[in-house]
Design a protein around this motif. Sequence first.
Motif, short mmCIF file in Angstrom:
data_model
loop_
_atom_site.label_atom_id
_atom_site.label_comp_id
_atom_site.label_asym_id
_atom_site.label_seq_id
_atom_site.Cartn_x
_atom_site.Cartn_y
_atom_site.Cartn_z
N TYR A 78 0.85 -1.07 0.17
CA TYR A 78 -0.06 0.08 0.01
C TYR A 78 0.85 1.30 0.09
CZ TYR A 78 -3.69 -3.17 1.05
OH TYR A 78 -4.63 -4.17 1.15
N LYS A 79 1.89 1.28 0.78
CA LYS A 79 2.84 2.37 0.91
C LYS A 79 3.62 2.56 -0.37
CE LYS A 79 3.27 2.74 5.89
NZ LYS A 79 4.20 2.84 7.01
N SER A 80 3.87 1.43 -0.87
CA SER A 80 4.70 1.40 -2.08
C SER A 80 4.01 1.97 -3.47
CB SER A 80 5.25 0.00 -2.63
OG SER A 80 5.96 0.10 -3.71
N SER A 81 2.72 1.60 -3.22
CA SER A 81 1.79 1.80 -4.29
C SER A 81 1.65 3.77 -4.26
CB SER A 81 0.26 1.45 -4.31
OG SER A 81 0.44 0.05 -4.47
N ILE A 82 1.28 4.12 -3.03
CA ILE A 82 1.29 5.59 -2.53
C ILE A 82 2.52 6.29 -3.35
CG2 ILE A 82 0.99 7.27 -0.94
CD1 ILE A 82 -0.99 5.11 0.42
N ALA A 83 3.59 5.78 -2.80
CA ALA A 83 4.96 6.41 -3.17
C ALA A 83 5.18 6.37 -4.62
CB ALA A 83 5.80 5.41 -2.73
N LEU A 84 4.48 5.56 -5.50
CA LEU A 84 4.70 5.52 -7.09
C LEU A 84 3.83 6.66 -7.43
CD1 LEU A 84 4.73 1.77 -7.97
CD2 LEU A 84 6.48 3.44 -8.26
N PHE A 85 2.54 6.70 -6.77
CA PHE A 85 1.54 7.94 -7.05
C PHE A 85 2.33 9.30 -6.66
CE2 PHE A 85 -1.17 11.02 -5.30
CZ PHE A 85 -2.23 11.12 -6.49
N VAL B 152 -3.32 5.26 6.55
CA VAL B 152 -2.24 5.15 5.30
C VAL B 152 -3.20 5.26 4.11
CG1 VAL B 152 -0.71 3.66 3.97
CG2 VAL B 152 -0.49 3.75 6.41
N ALA B 153 -4.34 4.76 3.85
CA ALA B 153 -5.25 4.94 2.84
C ALA B 153 -5.47 6.30 2.58
CB ALA B 153 -6.18 3.98 3.13
N ASN B 154 -5.43 7.11 3.76
CA ASN B 154 -5.79 8.66 3.35
C ASN B 154 -4.62 9.28 3.00
OD1 ASN B 154 -8.79 8.22 3.28
ND2 ASN B 154 -8.75 8.43 5.50
N PHE B 155 -3.55 8.76 2.97
CA PHE B 155 -2.26 9.64 3.02
C PHE B 155 -2.11 10.36 1.56
CE2 PHE B 155 1.99 10.78 2.29
CZ PHE B 155 2.42 11.14 3.40
N LEU C 191 -1.87 15.17 -1.59
CA LEU C 191 -2.19 15.98 -2.79
C LEU C 191 -2.85 17.29 -2.44
CD1 LEU C 191 -2.46 15.84 -5.82
CD2 LEU C 191 -4.55 14.36 -5.76
N VAL C 192 -3.60 17.34 -1.26
CA VAL C 192 -4.39 18.65 -0.80
C VAL C 192 -3.26 19.65 -0.48
CG1 VAL C 192 -5.56 19.86 0.79
CG2 VAL C 192 -6.62 17.51 -0.44
N ASN C 193 -2.37 18.97 0.43
CA ASN C 193 -1.26 19.92 0.69
C ASN C 193 -0.22 20.16 -0.29
OD1 ASN C 193 -1.57 20.26 3.99
ND2 ASN C 193 -2.11 17.91 3.62
N VAL D 83 -14.99 6.54 -3.02
CA VAL D 83 -14.97 7.77 -2.79
C VAL D 83 -13.66 8.62 -2.73
CG1 VAL D 83 -15.70 9.66 -1.09
CG2 VAL D 83 -17.03 7.63 -1.49
N ARG D 84 -12.60 7.83 -2.33
CA ARG D 84 -11.22 8.44 -2.24
C ARG D 84 -10.75 8.56 -3.90
NH1 ARG D 84 -9.62 4.38 0.20
NH2 ARG D 84 -9.86 5.58 2.22
N TYR D 85 -10.98 7.63 -4.62
CA TYR D 85 -10.45 7.50 -6.18
C TYR D 85 -11.02 8.83 -6.80
CZ TYR D 85 -9.91 5.96 -10.78
OH TYR D 85 -9.56 5.79 -12.20
N HIS D 86 -12.51 9.03 -6.57
CA HIS D 86 -13.11 10.12 -7.18
C HIS D 86 -12.68 11.49 -6.78
CE1 HIS D 86 -16.43 13.04 -8.39
NE2 HIS D 86 -16.48 12.22 -9.46
N PHE D 87 -12.49 11.51 -5.40
CA PHE D 87 -12.06 12.82 -4.82
C PHE D 87 -10.58 13.15 -5.35
CE2 PHE D 87 -9.45 14.79 -1.31
CZ PHE D 87 -10.03 15.84 -1.29
N ILE D 88 -9.54 12.11 -5.38
CA ILE D 88 -8.05 12.35 -6.13
C ILE D 88 -8.27 12.80 -7.61
CG2 ILE D 88 -6.21 11.09 -6.78
CD1 ILE D 88 -6.30 9.62 -4.06
N GLY D 89 -9.16 12.18 -8.25
CA GLY D 89 -9.38 12.48 -9.65
C GLY D 89 -9.90 14.11 -9.56
N GLU D 90 -10.56 14.38 -9.00
CA GLU D 90 -11.14 16.11 -8.91
C GLU D 90 -9.99 17.00 -8.69
OE1 GLU D 90 -14.89 17.33 -9.40
OE2 GLU D 90 -13.72 15.73 -10.68
N LEU D 91 -9.12 16.40 -7.53
CA LEU D 91 -7.83 17.23 -7.14
C LEU D 91 -7.13 17.24 -8.44
CD1 LEU D 91 -7.27 16.14 -3.47
CD2 LEU D 91 -7.96 18.36 -4.29
N LEU D 92 -6.89 16.09 -8.89
CA LEU D 92 -5.68 16.04 -10.06
C LEU D 92 -6.45 17.18 -11.39
CD1 LEU D 92 -4.82 12.69 -10.42
CD2 LEU D 92 -3.33 14.32 -9.40
N ARG D 93 -7.64 16.99 -11.37
CA ARG D 93 -8.26 18.09 -12.22
C ARG D 93 -8.02 19.37 -11.76
NH1 ARG D 93 -14.40 18.82 -14.17
NH2 ARG D 93 -15.03 18.95 -11.96
#
Length: 179
Positions: free
Chosen positions: A40-47, A83-86, A91-93, A159-169
Amino acid sequence: QLHPLAIVEIELSSLKMGTMANIREISSPVRLSSIRGDIYKSSIALFMSELILKSIGEVEENPLLYAFLHNSVITLESMKEGVANFHPWFLVNFCGQMGYAPKIDKDPEDALFDIVSAEYVKYPQPDSICMNQADSALLYRFIEADSATLSSIRITGSVRYHFIGELLRYLSIHTGSEL
């Protein structure tokens, strides 16, 4: 030593006019065993790595941005809960560090976040690009949160996935680059 988000110290050869520096020595003062060993942390690190690569184009020194990124990596490495919300919190910060912090005067209850103007609005204009009510409320929660309280934000993966998409937009619109 060169894993996603690795913190490295590099010693370069001295530069001669018109030549490119060579790496003389590379070392890693911080071992990121948790990030490397946790899927999970490795995937977040790649993102995070991809986000940093695509959104930072400057070559000048930026000590504040570096300190933020360094502290974020150390925080992710040491996290036990939330960790799932990191990555949405990061991204917000990160948006704020890049100079695109949302404008918030007070708790934006029942307001929508206008992506273009970067502020909460009660009555969006017809041509506004706004986050939906749930994402707007979630944005405020992540702005107010710190890394120690991320586990208190209970949301589903979709919900997290959609929110991240909006932040990336949001970040794409403000940086002028596709993320």
